[in-house]
Design an enzyme around this catalytic site. Structure first.
Site, PDB file in Angstrom:
ATOM      1  N   LYS A  91     -10.554  12.448   5.593  1.00  0.00           N
ATOM      2  CA  LYS A  91     -11.132  13.297   6.651  1.00  0.00           C
ATOM      3  C   LYS A  91     -10.382  13.172   7.977  1.00  0.00           C
ATOM      4  O   LYS A  91     -10.347  14.096   8.764  1.00  0.00           O
ATOM      5  CB  LYS A  91     -12.606  12.969   6.833  1.00  0.00           C
ATOM      6  CG  LYS A  91     -12.886  11.533   7.275  1.00  0.00           C
ATOM      7  CD  LYS A  91     -14.372  11.195   7.187  1.00  0.00           C
ATOM      8  CE  LYS A  91     -14.624   9.770   7.654  1.00  0.00           C
ATOM      9  NZ  LYS A  91     -15.961   9.284   7.288  1.00  0.00           N
ATOM     10  N   ARG A 109     -27.726   5.387   9.238  1.00  0.00           N
ATOM     11  CA  ARG A 109     -27.213   6.751   9.209  1.00  0.00           C
ATOM     12  C   ARG A 109     -27.835   7.375   7.965  1.00  0.00           C
ATOM     13  O   ARG A 109     -29.050   7.513   7.918  1.00  0.00           O
ATOM     14  CB  ARG A 109     -25.678   6.785   9.239  1.00  0.00           C
ATOM     15  CG  ARG A 109     -25.145   8.141   9.738  1.00  0.00           C
ATOM     16  CD  ARG A 109     -23.629   8.211   9.837  1.00  0.00           C
ATOM     17  NE  ARG A 109     -23.000   8.237   8.522  1.00  0.00           N
ATOM     18  CZ  ARG A 109     -21.671   8.284   8.339  1.00  0.00           C
ATOM     19  NH1 ARG A 109     -20.854   8.294   9.381  1.00  0.00           N
ATOM     20  NH2 ARG A 109     -21.163   8.316   7.121  1.00  0.00           N
TER      21      ARG A 109
HETATM   22  C1  LIG Z   1     -15.723   8.129   6.678  1.00  0.00           C
HETATM   23  C2  LIG Z   1     -16.500   7.580   5.569  1.00  0.00           C
HETATM   24  C3  LIG Z   1     -15.958   6.558   4.795  1.00  0.00           C
HETATM   25  C4  LIG Z   1     -14.592   5.954   5.065  1.00  0.00           C
HETATM   26  O1  LIG Z   1     -14.654   5.072   6.151  1.00  0.00           O
HETATM   27  P1  LIG Z   1     -13.344   4.276   6.623  1.00  0.00           P
HETATM   28  O2  LIG Z   1     -13.844   3.355   7.665  1.00  0.00           O
HETATM   29  O3  LIG Z   1     -12.413   5.307   7.167  1.00  0.00           O
HETATM   30  O4  LIG Z   1     -12.802   3.586   5.438  1.00  0.00           O
HETATM   31  C5  LIG Z   1     -16.703   6.080   3.734  1.00  0.00           C
HETATM   32  N1  LIG Z   1     -17.927   6.576   3.466  1.00  0.00           N
HETATM   33  C6  LIG Z   1     -18.483   7.562   4.186  1.00  0.00           C
HETATM   34  C7  LIG Z   1     -19.837   8.056   3.816  1.00  0.00           C
HETATM   35  C8  LIG Z   1     -17.800   8.082   5.276  1.00  0.00           C
HETATM   36  O5  LIG Z   1     -18.352   9.061   5.999  1.00  0.00           O
END
Ligand SMILES: *Cc1c(COP(=O)(O)O)cnc(C)c1O
Length: 359
Positions: free
Chosen positions: A39, A132
């Protein structure tokens, strides 16, 4: 001849591929299959490809529009952000798996999948305290697992998941990861089936994994920051990864000796802040062609130790280059590294060019 518009992000795919390889190896030693979260790059296809070259078999993103862009890459796609009911059709069309915590949404996804003659795989999210996404009450998590497995014909129950260290700053621990595994085992007993996936956390869980503290049973981590930036929990560098995949170049548009304190400063600055100045006498200042519309300036960390970021307005970056040995001229480019949110902002800004390569 000009070959490049500035500002420009330079993304080194060699670093992303090699970071991915290192993390895949580490995870596999502990029985974990990581998925690649892309992302941060707004799903640039060449970043996804670098992750796939590194060994990733599932690419994840928060936004379905982004997964649509890599429709043709031959890997599974996972939607990270809880699905929007209004987009159920596209979510089933462009992602194989999604993370879920709402009955209405599960029903909408099932109906969309039935209409498309597909099975959509769902991971039910349980909230381990980060506050969250996810069901906070284990009874609700179980109820949704039953619903997906037993009642909704368009869905396949893929497993359970949890997210940490995103909103509440709650660290992944052996204790909270074990709670997820225990809940998954209870659900397996009730359903009389094995769950394919227990998706523990993000890059924030990698230090726990390295220390041998990730409980057996957690078999998936969702990795973004670690693969692209080489960061784990608290943005700390991860051993065997590099942190220099992304750099930004900013062009100098003015270079002059000026006082370090404005004349009769009484008003707020362009961003509504009350500016504060230290009197350093007359110094050499450069104006860079980037601003707060692109990136919040504390995210910009000069690679030249003689350059200091003084501030920014919407379209201008103000630098002190007095101590630089680079002999900058107007038209030269100053390079910076960025934090995670700085990369995120620049990736999203249409005014910032992007150049990808295996440097
Ligand atoms: C962005 C995200 C991740 C990845 O997190 P990082 O810290 O970039 O490894 C994993 N799970 C969810 C639900 C996320 O939104």
């Amino acid at each position: 001849m000009r070959t490049q518009d500035f500002p420009c992000l330079f993304v080194n795919l060699t670093v992303i591929r090699d970071n991915t390889r290192a993390m895949i190896e580490l995870c596999r030693e502990h029985g974990v299959e990581p998925i690649g979260v892309n992302k941060l790059s707004c799903e640039a296809a060449n970043v996804a490809k670098a992750m796939i070259e590194g060994g990733i078999k599932t690419i994840a993103d928060s936004r379905i529009q982004n997964l649509k862009k890599i429709e043709n890459l031959p890997v599974d796609k996972l939607l990270l952000r809880l699905p929007q009911i209004s987009m159920a059709h596209d979510i089933v069309a462009y992602s194989d798996i999604s993370l879920n915590s709402e009955e209405h949404t599960l029903r909408a996804l099932s109906a969309a999948a039935v209409a498309q003659h597909k099975k959509h795989r769902v991971i039910i999210m349980h909230d381990l305290g980060d506050l969250r996404e996810g069901c906070f009450d284990p009874r609700e998590t179980k109820r949704l697992a039953h619903l997906a497995h037993e009642e909704l014909p368009g869905l396949t129950l893929e497993g359970l998941g949890a997210n940490l260290a995103c909103y509440g700053g709650v660290e992944p621990t052996t204790e909270n990861q074990q709670r997820l595994v225990d809940l998954a085992r209870e659900i397996e007993d009730e359903l009389g089936t094995r769950l394919r996936t227990i998706s523990g956390a993000s890059s924030s869980a990698l230090f726990l994994l390295m220390n041998g503290g990730l409980p057996e049973g957690v078999n998936q981590l969702r990795l973004g920051a670690s693969l692209i930036m080489g960061f784990g929990l608290n943005d700390e560098p991860i051993p065997n990864t590099r942190q220099d995949a992304v750099r930004i170049g900013v062009e100098i548009i003015e270079l002059k000796d000026k006082p370090s304190v404005p004349e009769h400063s009484t008003a707020l600055d362009a961003m509504g802040r009350k500016p504060v100045f230290e009197n350093l006498g007359v110094h050499r200042r450069a104006l860079g062609a980037i601003g707060e519309q692109d990136v919040s300036f504390p995210q910009l960390r000069p690679l030249d130790p003689g350059v200091k970021v003084l501030g920014a307005s919407s379209d201008h970056l103000i630098l002190d280059v007095t101590n630089s040995k680079s002999g900058y001229q107007v038209g030269d480019v100053v390079y910076f590294s960025l934090g995670y949110s700085g990369v995120l902002q620049c990736m999203t800004s249409e005014y910032v060019g992007k150049q990808y390569g295996y440097f």
